[in-house]
Design a protein around this motif. Sequence first.
Motif, PDB file in Angstrom:
ATOM      1  N   THR A 224      11.002   3.558 -33.993  1.00  0.00           N
ATOM      2  CA  THR A 224      10.501   4.798 -33.385  1.00  0.00           C
ATOM      3  C   THR A 224      10.025   4.615 -31.948  1.00  0.00           C
ATOM      4  OG1 THR A 224       9.277   6.796 -34.019  1.00  0.00           O
ATOM      5  CG2 THR A 224       8.040   4.758 -33.956  1.00  0.00           C
ATOM      6  N   ALA A 225       9.868   3.362 -31.504  1.00  0.00           N
ATOM      7  CA  ALA A 225       9.419   3.087 -30.132  1.00  0.00           C
ATOM      8  C   ALA A 225      10.613   3.049 -29.184  1.00  0.00           C
ATOM      9  CB  ALA A 225       8.673   1.761 -30.073  1.00  0.00           C
ATOM     10  N   LYS A 226      10.510   3.770 -28.079  1.00  0.00           N
ATOM     11  CA  LYS A 226      11.583   3.776 -27.084  1.00  0.00           C
ATOM     12  C   LYS A 226      11.450   2.630 -26.084  1.00  0.00           C
ATOM     13  CE  LYS A 226      10.940   8.276 -26.179  1.00  0.00           C
ATOM     14  NZ  LYS A 226      11.125   9.610 -25.545  1.00  0.00           N
ATOM     15  N   ILE A 227      10.220   2.136 -25.885  1.00  0.00           N
ATOM     16  CA  ILE A 227      10.004   1.057 -24.912  1.00  0.00           C
ATOM     17  C   ILE A 227       9.496  -0.215 -25.589  1.00  0.00           C
ATOM     18  CG2 ILE A 227       8.727   0.324 -22.855  1.00  0.00           C
ATOM     19  CD1 ILE A 227       8.684   3.231 -21.957  1.00  0.00           C
TER      20      ILE A 227
ATOM     21  N   MET B 189      -0.786  10.272 -29.871  1.00  0.00           N
ATOM     22  CA  MET B 189      -0.762  10.772 -31.242  1.00  0.00           C
ATOM     23  C   MET B 189      -1.308   9.691 -32.160  1.00  0.00           C
ATOM     24  SD  MET B 189       3.028  12.513 -31.228  1.00  0.00           S
ATOM     25  CE  MET B 189       3.637  11.338 -30.012  1.00  0.00           C
ATOM     26  N   GLY B 190      -2.268  10.070 -32.989  1.00  0.00           N
ATOM     27  CA  GLY B 190      -2.842   9.127 -33.945  1.00  0.00           C
ATOM     28  C   GLY B 190      -2.556   9.566 -35.363  1.00  0.00           C
TER      29      GLY B 190
ATOM     30  N   PRO C 243       7.486  10.355 -35.044  1.00  0.00           N
ATOM     31  CA  PRO C 243       8.206  10.921 -33.903  1.00  0.00           C
ATOM     32  C   PRO C 243       8.624   9.816 -32.935  1.00  0.00           C
ATOM     33  CG  PRO C 243       5.862  11.171 -33.572  1.00  0.00           C
ATOM     34  CD  PRO C 243       6.037  10.574 -34.946  1.00  0.00           C
ATOM     35  N   LYS C 244       9.676  10.027 -32.199  1.00  0.00           N
ATOM     36  CA  LYS C 244      10.079   9.070 -31.167  1.00  0.00           C
ATOM     37  C   LYS C 244       9.079   9.114 -30.013  1.00  0.00           C
ATOM     38  CE  LYS C 244      14.080   7.006 -32.124  1.00  0.00           C
ATOM     39  NZ  LYS C 244      14.325   5.551 -31.966  1.00  0.00           N
ATOM     40  N   VAL C 245       8.563   7.963 -29.638  1.00  0.00           N
ATOM     41  CA  VAL C 245       7.595   7.858 -28.543  1.00  0.00           C
ATOM     42  C   VAL C 245       7.935   6.624 -27.706  1.00  0.00           C
ATOM     43  CG1 VAL C 245       5.697   9.005 -29.754  1.00  0.00           C
ATOM     44  CG2 VAL C 245       6.005   6.523 -29.986  1.00  0.00           C
ATOM     45  N   ASP C 246       7.294   6.503 -26.543  1.00  0.00           N
ATOM     46  CA  ASP C 246       7.545   5.336 -25.694  1.00  0.00           C
ATOM     47  C   ASP C 246       6.966   4.059 -26.300  1.00  0.00           C
ATOM     48  OD1 ASP C 246       8.789   6.904 -23.702  1.00  0.00           O
ATOM     49  OD2 ASP C 246       6.844   7.420 -22.828  1.00  0.00           O
ATOM     50  N   TYR C 247       5.702   4.141 -26.724  1.00  0.00           N
ATOM     51  CA  TYR C 247       5.011   2.958 -27.239  1.00  0.00           C
ATOM     52  C   TYR C 247       4.403   3.250 -28.603  1.00  0.00           C
ATOM     53  CZ  TYR C 247       5.234   1.070 -22.477  1.00  0.00           C
ATOM     54  OH  TYR C 247       5.668   0.612 -21.260  1.00  0.00           O
ATOM     55  N   VAL C 248       4.488   2.276 -29.498  1.00  0.00           N
ATOM     56  CA  VAL C 248       3.828   2.355 -30.802  1.00  0.00           C
ATOM     57  C   VAL C 248       2.840   1.197 -30.903  1.00  0.00           C
ATOM     58  CG1 VAL C 248       4.117   2.319 -33.304  1.00  0.00           C
ATOM     59  CG2 VAL C 248       5.857   3.420 -31.872  1.00  0.00           C
TER      60      VAL C 248
ATOM     61  N   GLY D 262       1.353   7.937 -18.030  1.00  0.00           N
ATOM     62  CA  GLY D 262       2.371   8.954 -18.256  1.00  0.00           C
ATOM     63  C   GLY D 262       3.224   8.751 -19.488  1.00  0.00           C
ATOM     64  N   ALA D 263       2.909   7.771 -20.324  1.00  0.00           N
ATOM     65  CA  ALA D 263       3.734   7.451 -21.492  1.00  0.00           C
ATOM     66  C   ALA D 263       3.334   8.289 -22.704  1.00  0.00           C
ATOM     67  CB  ALA D 263       3.602   5.969 -21.829  1.00  0.00           C
ATOM     68  N   SER D 264       4.194   8.294 -23.705  1.00  0.00           N
ATOM     69  CA  SER D 264       3.851   8.854 -25.015  1.00  0.00           C
ATOM     70  C   SER D 264       3.543   7.697 -25.956  1.00  0.00           C
ATOM     71  CB  SER D 264       4.989   9.715 -25.564  1.00  0.00           C
ATOM     72  OG  SER D 264       6.207   8.980 -25.635  1.00  0.00           O
TER      73      SER D 264
END
Length: 201
Positions: free
Chosen positions: A144-147, A78-79, A113-118, A51-53
Amino acid sequence: MNLIEKATIMHYHRHRIASYKTDLVKALGWRGSESQLKRFEVLAKVGDLNGASILDVGCGYGDLKAYLDQRFSDFVYMGIDQMPEFIAEAQSIYKNDAKTTFYQSDFGTVNFPKVDYVFASGALGYRCADPDFYTDMISKMYTTAKIALGFNMLDRSCFPDDPLLTGHDAEYILTFCRALSPDVALTRGYLEDDFTIFIQK
């Protein structure tokens, strides 16, 4: 990274694409699928990706997406890659996946973009005359990583000199990352000349 360095990388990959038309892993510059998969196995341990971005920096053909599909579900992927040939192929492969998008751009200059994992697998292995390029990219990806951020690099203590690729001092990179976050983990041993770092928020 300057224009000559970027052009050299693109020329290298276009030569690999022409030489390994049916072997997408070698066209990307990997020695083979086994080393690529070992890197993916380590990166996938960063956290629960269900369920992550996810942003994959230097995504190539989206092979990390295919690996994660076997282990997680319902994530948005997103790649980004500077090679138009890689992005065109990835878009073709995943054209029917509404939660998957690919962008052709220079990840050194584009706004993420802001996402959970990079993730960045292999993206920080190319030579660059600017010594701050690598730490600047790590900071940019971490921001940019939220987690969490997970990335790998070639290990300078094992990786031989190469005109295109370069190894890094794992302890130096680890110290830099600890200035960004107190929650940093270094993993070695999965390949002779590679290390992975996780930075958690």
